[in-house]
Enzyme design. Structure first.
Site, PDB file in Angstrom:
ATOM      1  N   SER A 174       0.828  -1.207   0.000  1.00 34.40           N
ATOM      2  CA  SER A 174       0.000   0.000   0.000  1.00 34.40           C
ATOM      3  C   SER A 174       0.858   1.251   0.000  1.00 34.40           C
ATOM      4  O   SER A 174       1.999   1.240   0.484  1.00 34.40           O
ATOM      5  CB  SER A 174      -0.905   0.014   1.242  1.00 34.40           C
ATOM      6  OG  SER A 174      -1.543   1.264   1.401  1.00 34.40           O
ATOM      7  N   TYR A 187      -2.340  -1.224  10.305  1.00 36.53           N
ATOM      8  CA  TYR A 187      -2.455  -1.566   8.881  1.00 36.53           C
ATOM      9  C   TYR A 187      -1.184  -1.165   8.138  1.00 36.53           C
ATOM     10  O   TYR A 187      -0.615  -1.953   7.371  1.00 36.53           O
ATOM     11  CB  TYR A 187      -3.673  -0.860   8.299  1.00 36.53           C
ATOM     12  CG  TYR A 187      -3.838  -1.001   6.806  1.00 36.53           C
ATOM     13  CD1 TYR A 187      -4.417  -2.141   6.251  1.00 36.53           C
ATOM     14  CD2 TYR A 187      -3.440   0.021   5.942  1.00 36.53           C
ATOM     15  CE1 TYR A 187      -4.593  -2.263   4.874  1.00 36.53           C
ATOM     16  CE2 TYR A 187      -3.612  -0.088   4.576  1.00 36.53           C
ATOM     17  CZ  TYR A 187      -4.182  -1.226   4.041  1.00 36.53           C
ATOM     18  OH  TYR A 187      -4.349  -1.346   2.675  1.00 36.53           O
TER      19      TYR A 187
END
Length: 283
Positions: A174, A187
């Site tokens: 990401s 995350y």
């Protein structure tokens, strides 16, 4: 957009794409050219969002696919029909990739149905926004790493027996790994781990002729965001902070996975592609 999003909340994780308005754009943007003819791909999180777009694009390019998902039966069945509409075959399997036994079942299904495994796409993930690090519970921290990091290890371990020279592993990291995210601490940490895992696994497998690469999407319109606990305010302005000023669509990310899965990227391993709306990050 925001009217529908306001009705969705973190308790609905991992979330149904069928409940999103507007719907994410998953349709491939160009005709297939047979770049994956005869190949078999396993895609975790293959029911919706980026996973759905990747599955349908792979199918258009000639691959049969195994779609792994947690529990979203409606989405996964819809995706399987989309794959079959492209002329390829799909097998679906529900369960938790945080459990090694289930990861083995996914790979076993691919071999029993299609007789081989050429591409492993580790796409499944979850997120839980928190404004303060002290709000992150021990349960949440372990769960996020169990899905996002341990699941990738388990999938690769289960797949190794069947991956031959020329095979490809593609991990979804990401943009948050590169630029951080103030409300996605756990995350983002998993995504950093995934990038390091991708580079290290590439070094580990390169002599076996197996390429390992990653894709680091920016803000992409998928169920992960409204169902991952993002506030109405964040959803209302989702993606506006990118240089392009908008969120991306799953079908704008899927071609990165295709490129890394096929022979077009035969001289690439240990690399990460960045479909992120123009955000400049270190590679």
């Amino acid at each position: 957009m925001t009217e529908t999003l306001s009705k969705m909340h973190e308790g609905e994780l991992p979330g149904l794409e069928a409940g999103l308005d507007p719907k994410p754009e998953w349709q491939p943007r160009y005709p297939g050219s047979g770049r994956l003819d005869g190949k078999v791909a396993v895609i975790t999180g293959g029911d919706s969002g980026i996973g759905r777009a990747v599955a349908v694009l792979f199918a258009r390019e000639g691959a049969n696919v195994v779609l792994s998902y947690l529990e979203e039966d409606r989405d996964d069945e819809d995706t399987a029909r989309m794959v079959e509409h492209e002329g390829s075959k799909a097998a679906i399997i529900a369960g938790d990739i945080g459990e090694p036994d289930h990861c083995q079942k996914i790979i076993d299904l691919a071999i029993s149905r299609f007789g081989r495994l050429d591409i492993l796409v580790n796409n499944a993930g979850e997120q839980h926004p928190d404004k303060d690090i002290t709000d992150i519970s021990d349960k949440q921290l372990k769960r996020t790493f169990q899905t996002n990091v341990f699941g990738m290890f388990y999938m690769v371990q289960a797949a190794m027996e069947h991956l031959k020279p020329g095979a490809a592993i593609i991990n979804c990291t990401s943009v948050t790994m590169y630029k951080g995210a103030d409300e996605l601490l756990d995350y983002s940490a998993t995504k950093g781990a995934i990038t390091a895992f991708t580079r290290s696994l590439s070094e580990n497998l390169v002599e076996k002729g197996i390429r390992v690469n990653g894709v680091a999407p920016g803000p992409i319109w998928t169920p992960l965001n409204p169902c991952g606990g993002a506030s109405e305010e964040k959803l209302e302005h989702f993606g506006e902070s990118t240089p392009m000023g908008r969120p991306g669509q799953p079908n704008e990310v899927a071609p990165c996975f295709l490129f890394l899965a096929c022979e077009d990227s035969s001289y690439m391993s240990g690399q990460v592609l960045h479909p992120n709306g123009g955000v400049i990050v270190g590679s």
